[in-house]
Design a protein around this motif. Structure first.
Motif, PDB file in Angstrom:
ATOM      1  N   UNK A  28       0.742  -1.132   0.097  1.00 22.27           N
ATOM      2  CA  UNK A  28       0.170   0.021   0.105  1.00 22.27           C
ATOM      3  C   UNK A  28       0.738   1.255  -0.074  1.00 22.27           C
ATOM      4  N   UNK A  29       1.869   1.319   0.886  1.00 22.09           N
ATOM      5  CA  UNK A  29       2.780   2.205   0.658  1.00 22.09           C
ATOM      6  C   UNK A  29       3.463   2.616  -0.623  1.00 22.09           C
ATOM      7  N   UNK A  32       1.670   4.348  -2.970  1.00 24.87           N
ATOM      8  CA  UNK A  32       1.418   5.789  -2.765  1.00 24.87           C
ATOM      9  C   UNK A  32       2.458   6.488  -3.628  1.00 24.87           C
ATOM     10  N   UNK A  49      -7.628  -9.215   3.526  1.00 24.33           N
ATOM     11  CA  UNK A  49      -6.995  -8.518   4.415  1.00 24.33           C
ATOM     12  C   UNK A  49      -7.846  -8.334   5.937  1.00 24.33           C
ATOM     13  N   UNK A  51      -7.185  -7.079  10.341  1.00 29.08           N
ATOM     14  CA  UNK A  51      -6.360  -6.436  11.146  1.00 29.08           C
ATOM     15  C   UNK A  51      -6.153  -7.553  12.366  1.00 29.08           C
ATOM     16  N   UNK A  54      -7.091  -7.730  16.200  1.00 30.17           N
ATOM     17  CA  UNK A  54      -8.489  -7.783  16.401  1.00 30.17           C
ATOM     18  C   UNK A  54      -8.751  -9.150  16.923  1.00 30.17           C
ATOM     19  N   UNK A  71     -11.377  -6.788   3.143  1.00 29.07           N
ATOM     20  CA  UNK A  71     -11.157  -6.727   1.941  1.00 29.07           C
ATOM     21  C   UNK A  71     -10.855  -8.391   1.488  1.00 29.07           C
ATOM     22  N   UNK A 296       2.271  -3.894  16.101  1.00 33.78           N
ATOM     23  CA  UNK A 296       1.868  -3.201  14.605  1.00 33.78           C
ATOM     24  C   UNK A 296       2.758  -1.956  14.415  1.00 33.78           C
ATOM     25  N   UNK A 297       2.792  -1.191  15.438  1.00 35.56           N
ATOM     26  CA  UNK A 297       3.678   0.091  15.038  1.00 35.56           C
ATOM     27  C   UNK A 297       4.982   0.002  14.276  1.00 35.56           C
ATOM     28  N   UNK A 300       4.339  -0.687  10.605  1.00 29.85           N
ATOM     29  CA  UNK A 300       3.970   0.598   9.813  1.00 29.85           C
ATOM     30  C   UNK A 300       5.273   1.315   9.734  1.00 29.85           C
ATOM     31  N   UNK A 304       6.762   1.857   5.752  1.00 29.68           N
ATOM     32  CA  UNK A 304       7.050   3.178   4.948  1.00 29.68           C
ATOM     33  C   UNK A 304       8.321   3.494   4.382  1.00 29.68           C
ATOM     34  N   UNK A 380       0.838  10.099  26.222  1.00 30.66           N
ATOM     35  CA  UNK A 380       1.129  10.693  25.170  1.00 30.66           C
ATOM     36  C   UNK A 380       2.374  11.556  25.644  1.00 30.66           C
TER      37      UNK A 380
ATOM     38  N   UNK B   8      -7.038   0.571   8.089  1.00 27.02           N
ATOM     39  CA  UNK B   8      -6.037  -0.607   8.625  1.00 27.02           C
ATOM     40  C   UNK B   8      -6.710  -1.372   9.720  1.00 27.02           C
ATOM     41  N   UNK B   9      -7.088  -0.272  10.802  1.00 29.79           N
ATOM     42  CA  UNK B   9      -7.439  -1.101  12.020  1.00 29.79           C
ATOM     43  C   UNK B   9      -8.997  -0.905  12.324  1.00 29.79           C
ATOM     44  N   UNK B  21      -6.890  13.590  24.436  1.00 31.52           N
ATOM     45  CA  UNK B  21      -5.471  13.207  24.959  1.00 31.52           C
ATOM     46  C   UNK B  21      -4.346  13.324  24.090  1.00 31.52           C
ATOM     47  N   UNK B  22      -4.687  13.434  22.737  1.00 31.82           N
ATOM     48  CA  UNK B  22      -3.248  13.792  21.722  1.00 31.82           C
ATOM     49  C   UNK B  22      -3.455  15.446  21.386  1.00 31.82           C
ATOM     50  N   UNK B  42      -3.166   2.041  15.267  1.00 35.23           N
ATOM     51  CA  UNK B  42      -2.116   1.274  14.694  1.00 35.23           C
ATOM     52  C   UNK B  42      -0.914   1.876  13.806  1.00 35.23           C
ATOM     53  N   UNK B  43      -1.041   3.240  14.069  1.00 35.53           N
ATOM     54  CA  UNK B  43       0.080   3.876  13.448  1.00 35.53           C
ATOM     55  C   UNK B  43      -0.117   4.191  11.840  1.00 35.53           C
ATOM     56  N   UNK B  44      -1.209   4.043  11.353  1.00 33.05           N
ATOM     57  CA  UNK B  44      -1.496   4.118   9.866  1.00 33.05           C
ATOM     58  C   UNK B  44      -1.514   5.633   9.775  1.00 33.05           C
ATOM     59  N   UNK B  48      -4.494   6.904   5.327  1.00 29.86           N
ATOM     60  CA  UNK B  48      -5.227   5.696   5.198  1.00 29.86           C
ATOM     61  C   UNK B  48      -6.524   5.720   5.785  1.00 29.86           C
TER      62      UNK B  48
END
Lengths: 391, 58
Positions: A28-29, A32, A49, A51, A54, A71, A296-297, A300, A304, A380, B8-9, B21-22, B42-44, B48
């Motif tokens: 996907x990336x 782009x 596809x 996630x 889940x 998908x 997951x992170x 990603x 990229x 955060x 994605x998620x 919170x962000x 998920x960081x997408x 996306x």
């Protein structure tokens, strides 16, 4: 173009082996940045596809595998302008010839991406039903779990890591009696200081889980319509389903057999390059600069960077601090585990708001945190204080 | 106010609620969120996400 990157012609496709989050996100990336480069993906399953995170909290929401798959393979082919070979396995890679063998047929590639994923580790169990222990690592496994839970009441979960705790929370929530079996005193032993783990255990027990700490499952035997699970302390559990969640093992066999360097995972540099020219790896199968991060992170970020490299701009992967949210609504947790090679200690404070555990080195620099309950709202702010994992 | 869903998620950004919170205030429109923003689950990438009409909860 710096040395070590692809300089050949693009007559042959970029081939990605694997259509999990790593494979599909890379595709996907890439799209782009380059809409037309020939692209082929190879999937051992049906190429739908979904996630994956889940899978461990979909049951209580009564999600079918069909609902989780957002998908199908035809939609993915159109969306990605790619050829997708489903139900196909790659058996060997001839790196010198830029050729792989898939279902007996040779396929030439310009660049090859290994996004193979990981296999669930199997506990060494005895007994006549040891092979009937389930593990949920993909959508087909999830379908099997749903079927097995049908009409059942009692579940044994082996392993109180992330996935084990998430399943325990999910299944308790819909009325199953869940036995959690773990060799450690408290859950999430590799991620959390014990004080926070103990709180999670208390919350899951309040939700109905029966905890078997400091013990291992030794054997699983079939009895009438159920399974008897014998633990190392002699306890025997009578359950309808046994679910194993003791961790993941990167899939390295294909790489190893093809002469690509492996360690715990398929070894790559910052550019996700393996030891073999024009072969890349990312996701749960990869060990990037020594880091195996089955979350997951990181996928990603890696996808990229790799997409840019594949599109002609070599780009190293950068990992910021990447906190993990544990999907245990009975006791919310977010954790950014400190890197294994950083010496330091947890400073833990507990209040009604939850546990706030901060990991400092000797110079009082923050390297990790674990927050529970209402304290998770500090995610955060604390993440911004953490150094990047891979700068 | 619109809602946008991560492809994605499945995470949903609701303009009405923002993401306090962000540091994204309630009412912040999608086009005013920075391009380098990423899905908190998920960081997408922002790219996306797609706009979705979400029916009121039953």
């Amino acid at each position: 173009m710096p040395p070590g990157f692809f300089t050949g012609d693009d007559m042959h496709p970029i081939v990605i082996i694997g259509t999990g989050l790593a494979g599909y996100t890379t595709a996907r990336e890439l799209r782009k940045l380059d809409k037309d480069a020939p692209l082929t993906l190879i999937s051992a399953d049906d190429g739908r596809f979904y996630y994956k995170p889940m899978l461990s909290n979909a049951y209580a929401q009564n999600k079918t595998p069909e609902q989780l798959a957002t998908q199908d393979v035809a939609q993915m082919q159109t969306q990605l302008n790619a050829t997708i070979l489903a139900h196909a396995r790659v058996t060997s890679i001839d790196a010198a010839r830029h050729t792989l063998i898939c279902e007996g047929k040779a396929l030439e590639y310009s660049r090859l991406v290994l996004a193979l994923g990981a296999d669930p580790m199997r506990a060494p169990l005895q007994g006549d039903a040891a092979d009937q222990v389930l593990a949920v690592n993909d959508l087909a496994d999830y379908a099997r779990l749903r079927q097995a839970l049908e009409g059942g009441k009692n579940v044994a979960i082996i392993g109180a890591g992330l996935i084990g705790c998430e399943f325990a929370n999910d299944l308790c929530g819909v009325g199953f009696t869940v036995h959690v079996i773990d060799p450690n005193p408290a859950p999430l032993n590799q991620l959390l200081p014990e004080a926070a783990g103990a709180q999670l255990r208390a919350a899951l027990m309040k939700a109905g889980a029966r905890w078997h700490a400091n013990s291992n499952a030794v054997s699983v035997n079939r009895a009438h319509d159920a399974y008897l699970v014998t633990l190392s302390d002699g306890t025997v559990l009578d359950v309808d389903v046994v679910l194993s969640a003791i961790g993941l093992k990167p899939r390295v066999t294909l790489a190893q057999q093809s002469g690509i360097k492996i360690n715990r995972g398929i070894v790559t540099d910052r550019y996700l390059r393996t030891s073999t020219p024009d072969v890349y790896a990312l996701g749960d199968c990869a060990e990037v600069e020594g880091l195996v991060l089955p979350f997951v992170t990181p996928i990603m970020h890696a996808a990229r960077a790799l997409a840019k490299t594949l599109a002609g701009t070599p780009t190293p992967v950068v990992y910021p601090a990447m906190p993990v949210v544990v999907k245990t609504p009975a006791y919310p947790i977010v954790v950014s585990p400190p890197p294994a090679d950083v010496p330091g200690a947890w400073q833990v404070s507990e209040s009604e708001e939850g546990v706030r555990a901060l990991f400092y080195d000797a110079q009082q620099h923050l390297h990790g945190f674990a927050l529970t309950g209402k304290a998770t709202s500090e995610k955060l702010a604390l993440t911004q204080q953490l150094p990047p994992l891979l700068a | 106010m619109k809602k946008w869903q991560c492809m994605v998620c499945g995470f949903i950004y609701d303009e009405a609620h923002g993401l306090p919170e962000e540091g994204i205030a309630p009412g912040t429109r999608w086009e005013d969120i920075p391009e380098n923003w990423a899905c908190p689950d998920c960081g997408a990438a922002k790219a996306d996400f797609e706009m979705v009409e979400i029916k009121a909860a039953v």
